[in-house]
Design an enzyme around this catalytic site. Structure first.
Site, PDB file in Angstrom:
ATOM      1  N   GLU A 333       0.752  -1.333  -0.249  1.00 44.20           N
ATOM      2  CA  GLU A 333       0.216   0.144  -0.588  1.00 44.20           C
ATOM      3  C   GLU A 333       0.491   0.886  -0.371  1.00 44.20           C
ATOM      4  OE1 GLU A 333      -3.906  -1.376   2.409  1.00 44.20           O
ATOM      5  OE2 GLU A 333      -2.294  -1.479   3.657  1.00 44.20           O
TER       6      GLU A 333
HETATM    7  C1  ACM Z   1      -1.636  -4.862   4.488  1.00 41.88           C
HETATM    8  O1  ACM Z   1      -2.979  -5.721   4.468  1.00 41.88           O
HETATM    9  N1  ACM Z   1      -2.036  -4.428   3.520  1.00 41.88           N
HETATM   10  C2  ACM Z   1      -0.324  -6.337   3.924  1.00 41.88           C
END
Ligand code: ACM
Length: 529
Positions: A333
């Site tokens: 992310e």
């Molecule tokens: C995640 O759940 N951002 C690895």
């Protein structure tokens, strides 16, 4: 008076019989009939029942060989058995019979074992201490749940006769705890470690940094912990592990044959670090601490040299504290990092991990850069993940990157079971017990070569979880299923049979004081609720 006491005692034993019958959920069995050898989770590779049971008595010894590690496993077992049996159970290298733990050559691999049980004793044989430890977990589950109690219980302590031969399907059977969104104390982490060990989990992945908190002391950048660790989601006081705390977690995990995999999530998920040191920001301005639950808004500055000095210091200190092979660098992310910067960052950071003797693990977005040779990618996609993203992961696996499977809509233990679940999130959907168990890691991502799958891991993100009760309610009953996916063969996979074995675990959770979710999908006995 005497008569009255005897009547009470009789009533007491009748009650015990009734309780023992009701919690199995099956046809009432006599209280003295031992747990069948195939009632264990994870399902053992091979079970051959037969012969007389072994009965642990006042005279039972725990026999070990001369090695320190075998004696440690023996002492661990004795500590479980002594309070409830009331027996001395000396751990000794002398004599024969009783419970015997022995190291020997054999087809056991690093973690397998054989358990032989008969009238004369129970022998657990393994090539390595980890195998003995896993065999002890099997023995534990074969004994009545009351063996977990901390006061003397009536017994009898019978182990069914026969042989179990057992080795794991995968070498990576992990659980992740997010200690950043909410901080968990060393004692809380140890409690979870003990629960993981019961199901032969062998990796504890600690998510040590995120936007909301930096949880590990780094001497060369002290404000990371003292300032960056000073809060958490919701604005609570947060906290961090001193180096001594972290070493104690590693030591305790190791005593339960779990390897700690520390994660510093980079280049995104770094607000706590950016807030602690203004220089780490591209604009030189430190943002405020963050106590919300958004993701994707923070990034280390890929274009600044100080970023890599920082990463080098953190990885050097963390690697020195960590005896395990792996260091997880996150990489998920990174929505506030350009693709070009992400690739540049990973190209510079992965060699730093290698320089300090560790193997890189990253979330599967790492496959969008160039994974280092030997690196592992942790896949956390779901059914709805784009074909393009899945294809990148499959291609990386075909090129030699090992995979740890953590599909979010299967094994993210922080996902709600149903829309009524009071804790957890639901962005990956609702994940009831059957959905969590009923998939095959070996066939999950078509095109991935068999050997590329190194195992499974169950992450526990803590945006909504503040204490052990919360963690346990989300882990149980799903965690044992993930453990089974990691340990047991694909051929043994069968939800209908599994759910019966799972139901039989509930009495042990109750005795251990573990919180758990009474899923309607599982035939809990009357005593299980
Ligand atoms: C995640 O759940 N951002 C690895």
């Amino acid at each position: 008076m005497r008569q009255h006491r005897r009547t009470l005692r009789l009533l007491g034993s009748l009650l015990l019989v009734a309780m023992a019958a009701s919690v199995t959920g099956a046809a009432p069995a006599p209280a003295a009939s031992p747990t069948p050898l195939d009632r264990v989770i994870p399902a053992p590779a091979s079970v051959t029942p037969g012969g007389s049971p072994y009965r642990i008595t006042r005279g039972t010894h725990i026999r070990v060989d001369g090695s320190r590690e075998t004696r440690d496993v023996g002492e661990y077992l004795a500590k479980i058995l002594r309070p409830s049996t009331g027996y001395r159970l000396p751990v000794t290298a002398q004599g024969a019979g009783g419970i015997r733990l022995r190291l020997a050559e054999g087809p056991f691999g690093a973690e397998g074992y054989r358990l032989d049980s008969g009238r004369g004793g129970v022998t657990i044989t393994a090539a390595k201490p980890a195998g003995l430890f896993h065999g002890v977990q099997t023995l534990r589950q074969l004994l009545p749940a009351a063996v977990e109690k901390d006061s003397v219980q009536p017994g009898p302590w019978l182990v069914a006769g026969g042989t179990i031969t057992d080795t794991p399907r995968y070498g990576w059977r992990g659980a992740m705890l997010d200690v950043s969104r909410h901080f968990f104390t060393v004692e809380q982490v140890k409690r979870y470690i003990d629960q993981l060990a019961l199901y032969k989990i062998n990796k504890l992945h600690l998510h040590l940094s995120d936007d909301q908190g930096w949880r590990i002391a780094i001497d060369s950048w002290p404000r990371l912990a003292t300032y960056g660790g000073s809060t958490e989601v919701g604005g609570g006081p947060g906290g961090f592990y001193t180096k001594a705390d972290y070493r104690e977690i590693v030591r305790y995990a190791s005593s339960r044959h779990l390897e700690v995999v520390p994660e510093i999530d980079m280049p995104g998920h770094t607000n706590a670090a950016l807030a602690s040191y203004a220089d780490l920001n591209c604009d030189g301005v430190a943002p405020p601490l963050y106590t919300g639950t958004e993701v994707g808004f923070s990034s280390l500055c890929a274009g600044k040299d100080i970023t890599y000095d920082f990463v080098d210091d953190v990885i050097r200190e963390l690697a020195a504290l960590t005896p395990g092979r792996y260091l997880h660098i996150g990489g998920d992310e990174a929505h506030s990092t350009s693709h070009e910067d992400y690739v540049k960052f990973m190209d510079r950071v992965q060699p730093i991990v290698a320089k300090y003797g560790k193997t890189v693990v990253g979330w599967h977005q790492l496959t969008g850069a160039t994974p280092a040779k030997g690196a592992l990618a942790q896949y956390w996609g779901l059914d709805g993940t784009s074909a393009e993203e899945k294809a990148r992961v499959v291609k990386a696996a075909q090129n030699g990157t090992g995979l740890i499977l953590s599909p979010a809509d299967r094994v993210y233990l922080d996902m709600k079971y149903t829309k009524e679940t009071p804790l957890g999130l639901s962005w990956a959907g609702y994940v009831e017990v059957k959905r969590s168990y009923d998939w095959d890691p070996g066939a999950y991502l078509p095109g991935v070569p068999g050997g590329a799958v190194r195992g499974v891991e169950a992450p526990m993100w803590s945006e909504t979880l503040e204490n052990s009760e919360h963690v346990e309610f989300m882990a149980f009953p799903r965690l044992p299923g993930v453990a089974e996916l990691g340990w047991s063969s694909a051929a043994s996979h069968d939800w209908e049979r599994y759910k019966g074995r799972l139901a039989a675990q509930a009495e042990r959770w109750n005795v251990l004081g573990i919180e758990w979710y009474r899923s309607p999908q599982v035939p809990w006995g009357a005593g299980g609720g």
